[in-house]
Design a protein around this motif. Structure first.
Motif, PDB file in Angstrom:
ATOM      1  N   THR A  39       0.830  -1.213   0.000  1.00  0.00           N
ATOM      2  CA  THR A  39       0.000   0.000   0.000  1.00  0.00           C
ATOM      3  C   THR A  39       0.861   1.257   0.000  1.00  0.00           C
ATOM      4  OG1 THR A  39      -1.785  -1.135   1.178  1.00  0.00           O
ATOM      5  CG2 THR A  39      -1.773   1.270   1.282  1.00  0.00           C
ATOM      6  N   VAL A  40       1.874   1.276   0.869  1.00  0.00           N
ATOM      7  CA  VAL A  40       2.779   2.429   0.945  1.00  0.00           C
ATOM      8  C   VAL A  40       3.466   2.666  -0.395  1.00  0.00           C
ATOM      9  CG1 VAL A  40       4.867   3.354   2.026  1.00  0.00           C
ATOM     10  CG2 VAL A  40       3.156   2.180   3.424  1.00  0.00           C
ATOM     11  N   LEU A  41       3.972   1.591  -0.997  1.00  0.00           N
ATOM     12  CA  LEU A  41       4.722   1.737  -2.249  1.00  0.00           C
ATOM     13  C   LEU A  41       3.829   2.221  -3.386  1.00  0.00           C
ATOM     14  CD1 LEU A  41       7.031  -1.432  -2.154  1.00  0.00           C
ATOM     15  CD2 LEU A  41       7.614   0.929  -1.591  1.00  0.00           C
ATOM     16  N   ARG A  42       2.602   1.726  -3.436  1.00  0.00           N
ATOM     17  CA  ARG A  42       1.699   2.188  -4.501  1.00  0.00           C
ATOM     18  C   ARG A  42       1.421   3.683  -4.367  1.00  0.00           C
ATOM     19  NH1 ARG A  42      -0.932  -2.883  -3.891  1.00  0.00           N
ATOM     20  NH2 ARG A  42      -2.373  -1.986  -2.359  1.00  0.00           N
ATOM     21  N   TYR A  43       1.219   4.146  -3.128  1.00  0.00           N
ATOM     22  CA  TYR A  43       0.962   5.570  -2.923  1.00  0.00           C
ATOM     23  C   TYR A  43       2.229   6.410  -3.079  1.00  0.00           C
ATOM     24  CZ  TYR A  43      -3.870   4.945  -1.549  1.00  0.00           C
ATOM     25  OH  TYR A  43      -5.216   4.663  -1.558  1.00  0.00           O
ATOM     26  N   MET A  44       3.387   5.756  -3.041  1.00  0.00           N
ATOM     27  CA  MET A  44       4.640   6.475  -3.315  1.00  0.00           C
ATOM     28  C   MET A  44       4.947   6.509  -4.807  1.00  0.00           C
ATOM     29  SD  MET A  44       5.832   7.727  -0.507  1.00  0.00           S
ATOM     30  CE  MET A  44       7.517   8.147  -0.930  1.00  0.00           C
ATOM     31  N   GLY A  45       4.007   6.002  -5.628  1.00  0.00           N
ATOM     32  CA  GLY A  45       4.142   6.111  -7.077  1.00  0.00           C
ATOM     33  C   GLY A  45       4.834   4.938  -7.749  1.00  0.00           C
ATOM     34  N   ILE A  46       5.072   3.852  -7.039  1.00  0.00           N
ATOM     35  CA  ILE A  46       5.734   2.683  -7.627  1.00  0.00           C
ATOM     36  C   ILE A  46       4.696   1.838  -8.360  1.00  0.00           C
ATOM     37  CG2 ILE A  46       7.197   0.684  -7.167  1.00  0.00           C
ATOM     38  CD1 ILE A  46       8.430   3.437  -6.478  1.00  0.00           C
ATOM     39  N   THR A  47       5.021   1.394  -9.569  1.00  0.00           N
ATOM     40  CA  THR A  47       4.080   0.625 -10.371  1.00  0.00           C
ATOM     41  C   THR A  47       3.714  -0.688  -9.681  1.00  0.00           C
ATOM     42  OG1 THR A  47       5.833  -0.505 -11.588  1.00  0.00           O
ATOM     43  CG2 THR A  47       5.024   1.591 -12.489  1.00  0.00           C
ATOM     44  N   SER A  48       2.597  -1.250 -10.071  1.00  0.00           N
ATOM     45  CA  SER A  48       2.079  -2.460  -9.444  1.00  0.00           C
ATOM     46  C   SER A  48       3.037  -3.641  -9.598  1.00  0.00           C
ATOM     47  CB  SER A  48       0.717  -2.811 -10.039  1.00  0.00           C
ATOM     48  OG  SER A  48       0.181  -3.959  -9.434  1.00  0.00           O
ATOM     49  N   VAL A  49       3.619  -3.802 -10.785  1.00  0.00           N
ATOM     50  CA  VAL A  49       4.505  -4.946 -11.013  1.00  0.00           C
ATOM     51  C   VAL A  49       5.785  -4.813 -10.196  1.00  0.00           C
ATOM     52  CG1 VAL A  49       5.618  -3.922 -13.059  1.00  0.00           C
ATOM     53  CG2 VAL A  49       5.554  -6.418 -12.760  1.00  0.00           C
TER      54      VAL A  49
ATOM     55  N   TYR B 250       1.028 -13.945 -14.543  1.00  0.00           N
ATOM     56  CA  TYR B 250       2.143 -14.498 -13.769  1.00  0.00           C
ATOM     57  C   TYR B 250       3.460 -14.318 -14.525  1.00  0.00           C
ATOM     58  CZ  TYR B 250       4.425 -17.417 -10.309  1.00  0.00           C
ATOM     59  OH  TYR B 250       5.247 -17.856  -9.295  1.00  0.00           O
ATOM     60  N   MET B 251       3.413 -14.377 -15.849  1.00  0.00           N
ATOM     61  CA  MET B 251       4.634 -14.192 -16.632  1.00  0.00           C
ATOM     62  C   MET B 251       5.170 -12.773 -16.472  1.00  0.00           C
ATOM     63  SD  MET B 251       6.911 -15.563 -18.444  1.00  0.00           S
ATOM     64  CE  MET B 251       6.130 -17.139 -18.792  1.00  0.00           C
ATOM     65  N   SER B 252       4.287 -11.777 -16.422  1.00  0.00           N
ATOM     66  CA  SER B 252       4.753 -10.397 -16.234  1.00  0.00           C
ATOM     67  C   SER B 252       5.370 -10.225 -14.848  1.00  0.00           C
ATOM     68  CB  SER B 252       3.596  -9.409 -16.421  1.00  0.00           C
ATOM     69  OG  SER B 252       2.593  -9.595 -15.434  1.00  0.00           O
ATOM     70  N   PHE B 253       4.842 -10.972 -13.858  1.00  0.00           N
ATOM     71  CA  PHE B 253       5.441 -10.965 -12.517  1.00  0.00           C
ATOM     72  C   PHE B 253       6.849 -11.539 -12.563  1.00  0.00           C
ATOM     73  CE2 PHE B 253       6.210 -14.000  -8.990  1.00  0.00           C
ATOM     74  CZ  PHE B 253       6.556 -13.092  -8.000  1.00  0.00           C
ATOM     75  N   LEU B 254       7.030 -12.659 -13.283  1.00  0.00           N
ATOM     76  CA  LEU B 254       8.362 -13.266 -13.401  1.00  0.00           C
ATOM     77  C   LEU B 254       9.340 -12.322 -14.100  1.00  0.00           C
ATOM     78  CD1 LEU B 254       7.519 -16.980 -14.343  1.00  0.00           C
ATOM     79  CD2 LEU B 254       8.230 -16.077 -12.126  1.00  0.00           C
ATOM     80  N   LYS B 255       8.857 -11.598 -15.104  1.00  0.00           N
ATOM     81  CA  LYS B 255       9.724 -10.620 -15.777  1.00  0.00           C
ATOM     82  C   LYS B 255      10.128  -9.507 -14.816  1.00  0.00           C
ATOM     83  CE  LYS B 255       7.914 -11.344 -20.450  1.00  0.00           C
ATOM     84  NZ  LYS B 255       7.139 -10.744 -21.587  1.00  0.00           N
ATOM     85  N   GLY B 256       9.194  -9.127 -13.924  1.00  0.00           N
ATOM     86  CA  GLY B 256       9.483  -8.055 -12.971  1.00  0.00           C
ATOM     87  C   GLY B 256      10.559  -8.421 -11.970  1.00  0.00           C
ATOM     88  N   ILE B 257      10.631  -9.678 -11.583  1.00  0.00           N
ATOM     89  CA  ILE B 257      11.626 -10.089 -10.580  1.00  0.00           C
ATOM     90  C   ILE B 257      12.925 -10.586 -11.212  1.00  0.00           C
ATOM     91  CG2 ILE B 257       9.797 -10.762  -8.979  1.00  0.00           C
ATOM     92  CD1 ILE B 257      10.548 -13.699  -9.606  1.00  0.00           C
ATOM     93  N   PHE B 258      12.982 -10.683 -12.547  1.00  0.00           N
ATOM     94  CA  PHE B 258      14.106 -11.350 -13.202  1.00  0.00           C
ATOM     95  C   PHE B 258      15.447 -10.700 -12.872  1.00  0.00           C
ATOM     96  CE2 PHE B 258      17.043 -11.812 -16.801  1.00  0.00           C
ATOM     97  CZ  PHE B 258      17.189 -13.191 -16.797  1.00  0.00           C
ATOM     98  N   VAL B 259      15.548  -9.386 -13.023  1.00  0.00           N
ATOM     99  CA  VAL B 259      16.847  -8.719 -12.843  1.00  0.00           C
ATOM    100  C   VAL B 259      17.363  -8.830 -11.407  1.00  0.00           C
ATOM    101  CG1 VAL B 259      18.063  -6.498 -12.936  1.00  0.00           C
ATOM    102  CG2 VAL B 259      16.548  -7.185 -14.807  1.00  0.00           C
TER     103      VAL B 259
END
Length: 431
Positions: free
Chosen positions: A129-139, A397-406
């Motif tokens: 919740t904090v991160l979303r309101y700080m402007g961080i994207t959902s993924v 779920y694939m977009s989630f995996l791409k988000g954590i890849f790096v």
């Protein structure tokens, strides 16, 4: 004998693959595989070995339970809610300081329990919740929740992968604190910078409106006392071992839970605290089931000779092969075998690197940083699903995996670097 044991191993591999495909439960799959292995090895239905296997990691399970009771009782007092709220109030205008503190808060529950899912359940929703309101994207928010919970599971004092490998390799679980903490801090800093960059924050008041209001009377003493109690007992047991009784981690967690209850500004009945304990048992049951099923599988593998076959095979492998395949094989094994991967694959690797003169504490540390990478992989995907659930992520779920890849790749490369240069990092081992 070698051919017979290889046949048993083949039967177990096929049965496990079929069970994982049909049942979607690593725990049940491991128990059925153990029974199939016993039948293939002509042990028939060895009740004694199966029951003994359920108690193989009794001490590890006890730590899981007591640690989770502590962190859930601590949260039930409202201390976690108050801590997150105070951090937002204090550091809203210093974004990177706030993000760093949120990362530390994510690390604490998992580090104390050995289960990253506890971090997600206890504070994951609030921090999302904090991160979303700080402007961080959902993924990126979901990726941050997952990666920090993964780091929490590997952080000291309880790293279950390292504990299981140490137990099976007949080495003490001593001296892991600094070797684990150093790379985790580096990876956490990278994760914070990479995932939480950019974004336009909402007004401070809007964020505070969305966070739970802590109970009246919650102050810094009530927030810190239970954690400090745990830390003081650990330090006294370590540095005054001949003057202070060593109570052990399970009793330490229970004492700290008692302090949390005494410090609670919320007056709750014994039944309400009992309900918290029951909820905790439901929460940790999947982890306990994993530990129990791993014990059953390993016991049958030992009795049939399969474990020895795997160990001999690994010990004779060239180390360059391990370096080239570790970042692929170990996470995939974790996705299939859960914590059983640490014993079935990790322990033979410890024997291999020990035979060539590597520092086994650093080797176990490096391996324990690779296994968690598979917690989001099929067939189980337990931690990945929990991260998506608690953060409210609606993407694929694939977009989630791409988000954590790096950040996951960075974590794997740090672990691999430690594994290759194990003796260069042996100065971190402080007993």
């Amino acid at each position: 004998m070698y051919a017979e044991t290889s046949m048993v191993l083949a039967v177990m591999a096929v049965v496990f693959a079929l069970c994982s495909w049909k049942l979607k439960s690593p725990e049940i799959s491991m128990v059925i595989t153990a029974i199939a292995g016993a039948l293939a090895g002509r042990l028939w239905f060895p009740v004694r070995l199966l029951v003994e296997g359920t108690f193989t990691y009794f001490d590890v399970g006890l730590i899981f339970i007591t640690a989770s009771v502590f962190i859930n009782m601590y949260s039930a007092t409202g201390a976690m809610n108050a801590l997150v709220r105070k951090m937002v109030e204090r550091f809203y205008h210093r974004k990177w300081m706030l993000f760093s503190i949120l990362a530390v808060i994510m690390l604490i529950p998992g580090a104390l329990t050995g289960a990253g899912s506890v971090s997600m359940f206890v504070v994951g929703g609030m921090i999302a919740t904090v991160l979303r309101y700080m402007g961080i994207t959902s993924v990126r928010t979901t990726a941050f929740i997952y990666v920090t919970s993964m780091l929490a599971a590997a952080a000291p004092p309880i790293n279950l992968w390292a504990m299981l490998m140490a137990a099976q390799a007949n080495m003490p679980y001593v001296g892991f604190s600094v070797p684990l903490l150093a790379p985790i801090l580096v990876i956490t800093v990278f994760t914070v910078v990479y995932l939480l960059r950019g974004g336009e924050p909402e007004p401070k008041e809007k964020i505070l409106e969305e966070l739970p209001i802590p109970p009246e009377g919650m102050n810094w003493f009530r927030i810190l006392a239970p954690m400090l109690t745990f830390l003081v007992i650990v330090l006294l047991s370590k540095y005054m071992a001949f003057s202070v009784p060593t109570v052990g981690l399970p009793l330490n967690f229970l004492i700290s839970a008692g302090v949390a209850v005494l410090c609670s500004p919320i007056k709750r009945s014994v039944k309400e605290w009992g309900d918290t304990v029951l909820e905790t048992m439901e929460q940790v049951f999947p982890l306990l089931a994993t530990v129990i099923s791993v014990g059953v599988l390993v016991n049958i593998m030992t009795a049939t000779g399969v474990r020895g076959l795997i160990a001999i095979t690994f010990v004779t492998l060239p180390t360059i092969f391990i370096y080239l395949t570790a970042l692929f094989v170990l996470p995939m094994a974790q996705g299939s075998l859960s914590y059983g991967s640490a014993i079935i694959l990790g322990t033979p690797m410890i024997f291999l690197f020990n035979s060539v003169g590597f520092n086994v504490t650093i080797v176990a540390t490096a391996l324990s940083l690779m296994f968690p990478l598979g917690d989001c992989l099929p067939p189980s995907r337990i931690s990945g699903r929990v991260a998506i659930e608690v953060s409210g992520y609606e993407g694929s779920y694939m977009s989630f995996l791409k988000g954590i890849f790096v950040p996951a790749l960075f974590m794997g490369l740090v672990a691999l670097f430690m594994l290759i240069n194990a003796n260069a990092f042996k100065f971190l081992v402080i007993r």
